[in-house]
Design a protein around this motif. Sequence first.
Motif, PDB file in Angstrom:
ATOM      1  N   TRP A  31       0.897  -1.135  -0.243  1.00 53.27           N
ATOM      2  CA  TRP A  31      -0.007   0.058   0.096  1.00 53.27           C
ATOM      3  C   TRP A  31       1.036   1.327  -0.080  1.00 53.27           C
ATOM      4  CZ3 TRP A  31      -3.265  -1.945   4.572  1.00 53.27           C
ATOM      5  CH2 TRP A  31      -4.271  -2.890   4.122  1.00 53.27           C
ATOM      6  N   VAL A  56      -6.970  -0.293   4.017  1.00 53.11           N
ATOM      7  CA  VAL A  56      -7.842  -0.477   2.824  1.00 53.11           C
ATOM      8  C   VAL A  56      -8.863  -1.231   3.327  1.00 53.11           C
ATOM      9  CG1 VAL A  56      -8.364  -1.049   0.560  1.00 53.11           C
ATOM     10  CG2 VAL A  56      -6.154  -0.015   1.311  1.00 53.11           C
ATOM     11  N   HIS A  59     -13.984  -1.269   0.866  1.00 50.37           N
ATOM     12  CA  HIS A  59     -13.947  -0.019  -0.371  1.00 50.37           C
ATOM     13  C   HIS A  59     -13.627   1.267   0.013  1.00 50.37           C
ATOM     14  CE1 HIS A  59     -15.999  -3.594  -2.389  1.00 50.37           C
ATOM     15  NE2 HIS A  59     -16.868  -3.320  -1.498  1.00 50.37           N
ATOM     16  N   THR A  60     -12.797   1.267   0.732  1.00 50.22           N
ATOM     17  CA  THR A  60     -12.366   2.649   1.584  1.00 50.22           C
ATOM     18  C   THR A  60     -10.877   2.582   1.840  1.00 50.22           C
ATOM     19  OG1 THR A  60     -14.617   3.074   2.597  1.00 50.22           O
ATOM     20  CG2 THR A  60     -12.693   4.459   2.823  1.00 50.22           C
ATOM     21  N   LEU A  61     -10.185   3.638   1.045  1.00 53.40           N
ATOM     22  CA  LEU A  61      -8.802   3.568   1.248  1.00 53.40           C
ATOM     23  C   LEU A  61      -8.730   4.784   2.062  1.00 53.40           C
ATOM     24  CD1 LEU A  61      -5.914   3.654   0.534  1.00 53.40           C
ATOM     25  CD2 LEU A  61      -6.215   5.395  -1.289  1.00 53.40           C
ATOM     26  N   ILE A  82      -8.187   7.339  -6.252  1.00 49.36           N
ATOM     27  CA  ILE A  82      -8.814   6.070  -6.231  1.00 49.36           C
ATOM     28  C   ILE A  82      -8.477   5.510  -7.523  1.00 49.36           C
ATOM     29  CG2 ILE A  82     -11.202   5.301  -6.388  1.00 49.36           C
ATOM     30  CD1 ILE A  82     -12.045   7.717  -4.325  1.00 49.36           C
ATOM     31  N   GLN A  86      -7.213   1.602  -8.008  1.00 50.01           N
ATOM     32  CA  GLN A  86      -8.016   0.633  -8.706  1.00 50.01           C
ATOM     33  C   GLN A  86      -7.084  -0.130  -9.496  1.00 50.01           C
ATOM     34  OE1 GLN A  86     -11.708   2.756  -9.633  1.00 50.01           O
ATOM     35  NE2 GLN A  86     -12.827   1.847  -7.577  1.00 50.01           N
ATOM     36  N   THR A  90      -5.671  -3.186  -6.314  1.00 53.56           N
ATOM     37  CA  THR A  90      -5.872  -3.313  -4.811  1.00 53.56           C
ATOM     38  C   THR A  90      -6.880  -3.630  -4.261  1.00 53.56           C
ATOM     39  OG1 THR A  90      -4.373  -1.266  -4.619  1.00 53.56           O
ATOM     40  CG2 THR A  90      -5.626  -1.699  -2.644  1.00 53.56           C
ATOM     41  N   ILE A  93     -12.124   0.133  -4.926  1.00 60.37           N
ATOM     42  CA  ILE A  93     -11.970   1.367  -3.932  1.00 60.37           C
ATOM     43  C   ILE A  93     -12.938   2.274  -4.659  1.00 60.37           C
ATOM     44  CG2 ILE A  93     -10.679   3.140  -2.927  1.00 60.37           C
ATOM     45  CD1 ILE A  93      -8.340   1.303  -2.773  1.00 60.37           C
ATOM     46  N   SER A  94     -13.802   2.747  -3.500  1.00 62.16           N
ATOM     47  CA  SER A  94     -14.851   3.899  -4.141  1.00 62.16           C
ATOM     48  C   SER A  94     -14.803   4.912  -3.257  1.00 62.16           C
ATOM     49  CB  SER A  94     -16.450   3.162  -4.243  1.00 62.16           C
ATOM     50  OG  SER A  94     -16.604   2.733  -2.954  1.00 62.16           O
TER      51      SER A  94
END
Length: 158
Positions: A31, A56, A59-61, A82, A86, A90, A93-94
């Motif tokens: 990461w 992570v 779906h959240t970084l 983001i 993606q 990874t 991620i949204s």
Amino acid sequence: MARKRPRDIQQLFGGQRLQRFTDFTEQYQRWQQQLQQCFVALQLSPLLAHCKVVSVRAHTLVLEASSAALASRIKLQQSRIITHFQDESTGHISRLEVQVRPKIHTPSPQPAEKSAQPTQNVEKNDDDTVAKLRQQAALCEEPLRSQLLALAAKYEKN
């Protein structure tokens, strides 16, 4: 009341806990490398010293920044960050979450000099385990780093 016998070092490191910890530290390093590549591509390299990936999840970084001003600059680049994560597979991620955690500048204590101690014959397994402990400690932040180094030192003496 009888005390439990201390565990052998091989019992401590033979289980799944060490493997999970090792897997997490490897993922954490990936990461951080992705974040570095992303910031270089977005020409945000000066921010790298003040920002890191926390996790992570769902779906959240989650990033950590050392000031609100830096967090705002990062949030302005949210969609590009983001997209980069993606593209690097990874996972989906949204969202990007930036947490502000100011760094406290405290003077680091001076390391105490070690007194000369006679070397002891230590089994090869113990040497390998001590090396693994020191290797994992190098990947960690305080206070876990100092605890792992203390454990390694304990088994070096035995």
